[in-house]
Structure formats: structure tokens, C-alpha cells
Design an enzyme around this catalytic site. Structure first.
Site, PDB file in Angstrom:
ATOM      1  N   GLY A  65       0.810  -1.217   0.000  1.00 37.73           N
ATOM      2  CA  GLY A  65       0.000   0.000   0.000  1.00 37.73           C
ATOM      3  C   GLY A  65       0.843   1.268   0.000  1.00 37.73           C
ATOM      4  CG  HIS A  66      -1.343   4.902  -0.293  1.00 38.65           C
ATOM      5  ND1 HIS A  66      -2.238   5.845  -0.707  1.00 38.65           N
ATOM      6  CD2 HIS A  66      -1.959   4.227   0.701  1.00 38.65           C
ATOM      7  CE1 HIS A  66      -3.338   5.749  -0.002  1.00 38.65           C
ATOM      8  NE2 HIS A  66      -3.199   4.782   0.857  1.00 38.65           N
ATOM      9  N   GLY A  67       2.813   4.477   0.760  1.00 38.35           N
ATOM     10  CA  GLY A  67       3.546   5.029   1.880  1.00 38.35           C
ATOM     11  C   GLY A  67       4.126   3.987   2.819  1.00 38.35           C
TER      12      GLY A  67
END
Lengths: 355, 355, 355
Positions: free
Chosen positions: B241-243
Site C-alpha cells: 500500500g501507499h507510503g
């Protein structure tokens, strides 16, 4: 097609059928009970949808022999409505007709590749050296077929499928979009706290009549062969680890993953999101329910559930026990209360007893 | 290669080895105990396969120093058979040799892209503006490399890999087919009962020596960076997932998913189908078992199981308790019976007691 | 942009905001508290990150009205920091700017396809017969758009997306890399111990404003339509089975899988790795937690957990009970001990009683 003709067609294909109602009605297409319009035929196989019978606009409905159909609804009665509707869909609709590219100018085919008769190779396809392809093969745009791949007749690769070097694909195999066959498995040896890649020098064999969905990923074996046997069907996003072998006529629902060197028997059903651990065996005709995790080998012929997967009856019983745990705790407190009362009663007895 | 030479090679590579049997036999390939034929060498690392030793057709087998091998079977004895066979596979088979395209005529490369020495770019590849690529890079057919991507030396992108704009890829990174790096994460703000898209303006950094399987999907960060550190290895269909940031030398088995802004330490093993929730931390050297769900942060150095994931010993103990719940219920009933008998006995006593 | 201007912009966009500190400071970009440098603005929405406030290098931070910010830190105060930072990111960064290909020479577009104004079609794209595409549509390299596909305005297909024949895509739909829309579902009838393929003659409709992540796979219906309604958002690797319909403004996190003919309502949240069984209904505004397995229909408006999924409060209570099972077993043993003591006491009483 008139219903009378359809009943004859079904009967002659192994599904004895009879029209109950107007046998001279015409049907031209198949649809669901909910969406069917006049001129379409529908079916009732799952009893859950029985309530849709009175409202369907279908011209006729394929049902079981003793189904209680509404007055005025023409039915075609047969023991196996699901099989009969399948035969009807094939008859009335047929299978997908593919675009015809011949050998497209924008495909890149190695001079050392051998194509069988009647190739249908779309644009932006790459076919590498020493590939051997059978006849009547359709390869949609964007596919990659690696060095030395061998492929039988009537294979269909949908767009953007990747077949790595050295993979063997049988006859009538269908692979849906964005699947990848033959990439390296997760093979590393831990050396000095780092992962040293083990060359993955094995291959993959996909036998005749296998169909797999979109975004499936089938690892090549480290050594030897990853094998998917005849007639097995996968839904989407199925992962098969390196060196695993899967038997004939299995069905794997979406997002099933089998780790490396697993041995899956014939006619095994793995429901959605099931995982199978490495080096384990699952016996013929086993059925493993959705989201189950196979963490030890499972004998065939039975149904399993849970993570770790156990006999499904046992799993359901355990679930029931867990659901009633507050009752157990309450009962245990109640027992303590009863014991306290008994103690108190005995003490009272002792105190009241004549000495 | 003669076995004597192989033993010398292994010894000089850090795996002291000795031939026990005919050291002048020749081996040309590595195979499994089951599939090996004469002229091939095999190995026994997992004791589960010991029963295959007597039947193997392998010319020799790499085993542990005190392994009890059948009479007449030549063995190469070493403390670490798995590492030794890895070195042997590398020696005898080497890694995959890629097709050589140079810069293929059917690749589309932006004039503003910079390619290092010895590019190997297949047909139907697109390399967008301002891309910078190191030397000895192989990009298989159908890959897309977006604006401003930077890539080190000796990178391999297998067919149909997509690298979005602005992603940074280190040296010796390998990405298998149909993986996508840098797409937008699931970033939306709820405004008026609809989802308003948050521009995903962060990037992705994949450090040196990372390898990932097919159909992996790595989100770019909303802000900042999604990072996968040096030497980490993924199997297929892994989602990041993002980050999120993932440390060095981790191993993620197939279908692992980490939600946004997770922090995974170094040397972490996540087994197949594990999920890690957003904004959580998993400490160095943690091992999380298959299908577990990490729903709170986990300290490093331990083994976890379950969904929600807990200490693996505790999980196993709980599983055992659940399996014996019918015993508990039976015992509780039995206690009630005993109490009832005691009550009855006391009543009888009371009634029989002299007044 | 000066902070005073930013506060005005936010206020006029529905998020009343006030600068607390130096309103004439300039900000040019948004970043996380951890990574922000001077000239950047950050935000605090998740209280978990409050401890980063004192150390942030951000020029200003968007916070709630009563947030206790460190001395000297300029803040922009508003009731909804998350929505406000979203508006700020859109203002300062905007959405991704796509490469401009016009109609690339290396795209293959059927003469019977109709393209709207301002097409942006990359190299190595294939657009098949009878496709109709709206205006301002961007199709990245390597995509395949099958026969008879219809697509609205402002659609974005990222690289290597596959859209099968006959799929309908609305306006402003975004599909990330390597996703596949409209492949055949897992539809086979069991005939003579083999699987007979049922032609999948239905279609897929993706309504306006849907966005889906990378490697998603959406099956076409067997009959009728697989439908994803307006404004719904998917993360990566989401699987939707044939004939399923999904309502408006739902959010599906990564690796969600819904089996065939499921009916998902509006505003439903399915967290990561959730599975939904075939022919089941999930009501409006239901929220299903990560890794849950929906195995019967679920009413809307509630939160669910577990596999099988149940009311989340009940699930948490059951988890608590399971965690305390060793206490229960100990307590049951203790009760037995107490009962034994009572029995002993009664026996003693009996023996000591005058006869």
C-alpha cells in the site's frame, strides 16, 4: 429455435427433456430469470431463485421434472436443468468468436519459431526463438511467448499473457488476460543473512483442456516440473508455487494459492482464497472451503474448512462451541454459586448439628 | 564436472564438502531425488524426502555429514546441503540467459531518455520522457517505463511490467511479468457521501537487489515515498500500500498485502496470504505465519499466527483449547451432575438426620 | 501560496479555516509531518502521529481547531484536516499529467472504431472493431480494447489494461495497470466427471467515476451483466465474479474477492482480503473488516468481522472468550477440586456422625 426442437436437441445430447406447455414457441437466446425478455429461455437450478418464476418475462424456463411452475408458464422439464441450460447456451450463443488477425504485421515472430496451420496472432505479440505452436492457435495482442515454448493445437492466449521460456502447453488450453506462466519461484538460500537466488532451472507443463482466469501466476519448478493436469480450471489470480503438481479436473476458485512442491490430487475443489502450504498433499476429490488454510496433508474425498483446515463437520461444531462460550462461562459461574451454597449449607449443618 | 572437483568448488566457496564414494563420477546437472537420472546430482535437505534416497537414480546426492545413506550411493557430505546445492545449481546451470534484442526496432524510446551501455530492450516496450537507465539492463517486451523513472545497472524487467512515472529502481533489481510499480493507492477523502480522489504525489523507491514475482502491485505514496529496501524478495501477487516501507532482506510469500503507511523491519518473513493493517509496525526478524492478519503492531524477533495475529505459541494453545471445547462442555455438565448428587445426598442426610 | 490565501481558498471550498501564527508564510508543496521541509505544509488527522508535531520541519500544519500545537508552529485550523489537506494537495500539486501521444503511430486502431475528440492513445495499444470511445480519453501503451467496447469521456486506462469484447465503461473511469475487465468467469457444468465450459455471453458495465487499482480482474456475466456502479473505488488485485453487482460509492481494499452473482449495496466498505460468497447480499453501508469471509447475506449499516463474518462486537467478544479459555479450563478443574472436597467433607461427616 422452437421449444419442441430444443427438447429434442437436449434429449439427443443426453438430457431427456419434455416441453410442458406451448412447444411451438420460438426462443433465440438464454437469459437469467430476472433479465429475460420475450423470446428468451431461462432456467431454475438454484432453488434460491424460485421466487423469480412468477415474474419472469422469459418465454420458457428449463426446470426439474416436478418443479411447481406458475400457471401459463411454459417449461422444459429435465433432470439436470444446469447441464441442459449449458447445452442450450452453447447451441444458441456458441463460444466467443475471436478477431481474425492471421499473422498480424505488428507481431514480432522469431524466424526460428514454427507456427502451425491457421495462426491467429495479434499485433504487439512477441514470439521468441525456437517456439513451436500447433494449429488454430489464437494469441491476442500484447502476449509474450518465450524461447523454446511448445504449444498444442487450439490454444487461446488472451491479451497480455506472458509465457516464460521452456514452458509446455497442451491442446485446447485457454489462458485469460495478464496471466504469467513460468516465472521464477521464491527460491533463495539464506547465506550470510542475505538471500542468494537459486537458479530456477525447472519448467512448467500445462496439460490439455486446462483453462485459467486472468492474472494467474504459475511458477516454474526450481528443478523438475510444475504441472497442471488435464481439464483443470482456475478462476482469476490463482498462484501456483514452484514444483507443485495439480491433478486432473480440479477447480480452483479466485485467489487460491498453493505454495511450492504441493501435490494436489484429481477432482479437487479449492474454494476462493484457500491457501495450501508447501510440500503438502491434498487427496483426490477433496473439497476445501473458502479462505481455508491447508497446513497439513489432507486425505481425499472429504470436505475441509478453517485455517488450519480440518474436517468441515468438526470445524462447524467448533464454531458452534465458540459461539456459545459466554454460556459456558455463565454456567461455570453458576456452578461456583451452587458449590458455594452447598458449602454454606454444610457449614450451617455443622453448626446446627447437635454436638 | 567430477565429484571431486565439485567438492573442491563447494569447499572453496565456504561449504566444506567431502565425497563419500566414487569421487571420479561425472555430474552435469542438478535434479530432484524423484526425477534425477544418471549423470545428475541431487540433494537431501528436507528430512521428509529421506525415503526417496534408496530409489533415486541420481549419480550422487548432497547430504548432511551424518546422513545414513544407502549402500552404494555416492554422497557429497556437507553441513549445509541446501546452500551447497544452490552453489551447485549456479555452477552447473547458471542463471537464465535472456534473449538479446539490443535496442529493438519495435521498442518506442523517448528521445529524452538516457540508456546506459549495453541496453537490451525488447519489442513493444515503451520508455517515456526523461527516463534514466543504467548499464546492462534487460527490459522484456511489452514493458512500460514512465516519465522520469530512474533505474540502476543490471536491472531485469520481465514482460509486461509497468513502472509508473517517477519511480526509482536500484541496481540488480528483478521484477517478474505483469507487475505494476507506482500506481495510485486507495486515497480518497469522503466528501458529501462520495469519494474525492487525493492526488498521489509521492513516489516509490525499490532498492538494490530486490526481486519480486509476477503480478505484484506496489502503490506510490500519497506524499513521501513507498520504499522497499535492499535485498528483499517477494513472491507473486504481493500488494504494498501507499507510503509503506519495507526493510532489508525480508521475504514475502505469495498474496501478502500490506496496507498503507505500514512499517516493516529488516529480515521479516510474511508467509502466504498474510495481511498487515495500515499504519502498523512489524519489528525486525518477525515471522508471521500463513493467512495471519496483523491488526496491531508486532515486536520483532518472534513468530506470530492467527487473524488477528498473536504470539504463535499462544495461538496454538488457543487452537488446542478450541478443539477440546466439547470436552469442556461435557465436563461442565458432569460437574452439574456431581453437584446435583451432592445436593441430593445432603437432602437425604437432612431427612435421615435425627431431629 | 501564502497561508492567508490558502485559508481563504479552503474556506471558500467548504472547509472554514483560520491561520494561527504567521499568515504571510509561503507554502509550495504538501508533505508528511516526518518528511516535510521548509516551504511545505503538512497535516495532523490521525492522532497517532501527534508526537511528530514538535519535530516537523513543515512551515505550517493543518490541524483541528483545538489541537494543542507546539509554541512557534504556525497552524491552519479547520474542522476537517483530512478533507482540507486533500483540497490543498489538489490546489498545490494537481492530478497526474499524462504523456501526450495524440494517436500514436505504433497504436493499432481498427478502421471501424470511433474515437472522440482529443484522443490520447499510446504506442502498442490495440483497439478492435466497432469500439466507440468518448472525448479526452487516455489509453496508455500496451492496452487492449476488445470488439464493441464502449467508453465514455475522460476515461484513463493505465498501461497493459485489458478490456474484453462488449464491455461498457462510463465517463471519468480510471483503471490502473494490468487490470482485466470482462474475462470469462469460472462457469462450467460437471458432465461425465469433466468440466464443460458454459459460454459466458453476458457483459460488464462499469459506471461513471469508478476507479480501480492495478491487477484487478472483473469477470463478465454468464448471462446478463456484471455491474460496478457509480463512484465505487477499488484498490489492487480485487476480483469480481461473474454476474456480481456492486453499488455506488463503495470502497474495496486490496485483494477483496466477490464470488459470482453477489449483490453488494451502496457505500459498502470491504477491507483488505475480504471474500464474499456467491449469490449473497451485503446491505448498504455495511463495513466488513480485513480478512473476513462473508458466508451468508449481511444486513446493511453494521460492522462485521471474522470468517465466517459475524457482527463485529460478537466477534470481538468471542475472541476475548477464546483468549481466556485456559482460565475456563483451570476454573473447571478448580470446581472439580471443590466438589471433591465437598464430597470428602460429607463422607467425613457421615463417618463422624453418631449412629
Amino acid at each position: 429455435m422452437k421449444l419442441a426442437e430444443l427438447a429434442d436437441f437436449l434429449t439427443s445430447n443426453g438430457f431427456p427433456s419434455q416441453v410442458d406447455g406451448q412447444s411451438d414457441l420460438d426462443v433465440t437466446a438464454v437469459n437469467t430469470l430476472e433479465n429475460a425478455r420475450s423470446g428468451e429461455i431461462s432456467f431454475l437450478a438454484n432453488p434460491k431463485y424460485r421466487s423469480l418464476l412468477p415474474e419472469t418475462q422469459a418465454t420458457a424456463v428449463i426446470v426439474k421434472p416436478h418443479e411447481d411452475a406458475p400457471d401459463g408458464l411454459t417449461t422444459v422439464r429435465t433432470d439436470e436443468p444446469y447441464a441442459a441450460i449449458t447445452a442450450t447456451i452453447i447451441k444458441l450463443h456458441g463460444y466467443r468468436v475471436h478477431p481474425q488477425w492471421g499473422l498480424d504485421d505488428h507481431a514480432t515472430v522469431s524466424p526460428s519459431a514454427t507456427l502451425g496451420d491457421n495462426p491467429n496472432i495479434g499485433p504487439h505479440v512477441t514470439i521468441a526463438d525456437q517456439v513451436v505452436i500447433g494449429k488454430n492457435v489464437t494469441i491476442y495482442p500484447g502476449c509474450y511467448v518465450g524461447d523454446g515454448v511448445s504449444m498444442g493445437d487450439d490454444v487461446i492466449l488472451f491479451p497480455n499473457v506472458v509465457v516464460y521460456n521452456g514452458v509446455t502447453i497442451g491442446h485446447r488450453v485457454t489462458i485469460h488476460a495478464c496471466s504469467s506462466i513460468g516465472q521464477d519461484g521464491l527460491g533463495y538460500a539464506p547465506i550470510n543473512n542475505q538471500w542468494l537466488k537459486i537458479p530456477q532451472v525447472g519448467d512448467v507443463v500445462i496439460e490439455d483442456d486446462v483453462e485459467m482466469g486472468a492474472a494467474c501466476t504459475i511458477d516454474r519448478a526450481t528443478l523438475g516440473t510444475t504441472r497442471i493436469e488435464q481439464g483443470t480450471k482456475f478462476s482469476n489470480a490463482v498462484v501456483v508455487g514452484h514444483g507443485t503438481s495439480i491433478g486432473k479436473h480440479c477447480m480452483f476458485v479466485a485467489q487460491v494459492a498453493t505454495a511450492g512442491s504441493a501435490r494436489i490430487g484429481n477432482h479437487v475443489t479449492l474454494a476462493g482464497q484457500v491457501g495450501v502450504g508447501g510440500h503438502l498433499t491434498v487427496g483426490d476429490h477433496a473439497r476445501v472451503g473458502a479462505q481455508s488454510g491447508v497446513m497439513k496433508s489432507l486425505p481425499g474425498g472429504k470436505e475441509y474448512l478453517g485455517s488450519p483446515a480440518i474436517d468441515s463437520m468438526t470445524f462447524r461444531r467448533q464454531l458452534g462451541h465458540v459461539a456459545r462460550l459466554s454460556d459456558v462461562r455463565r454456567k461455570v459461574q453458576d456452578l461456583q454459586t451452587q458449590i458455594d451454597q452447598l458449602k454454606q449449607a454444610m457449614d450451617d449443618d455443622d453448626n446446627n448439628r447437635p454436638r
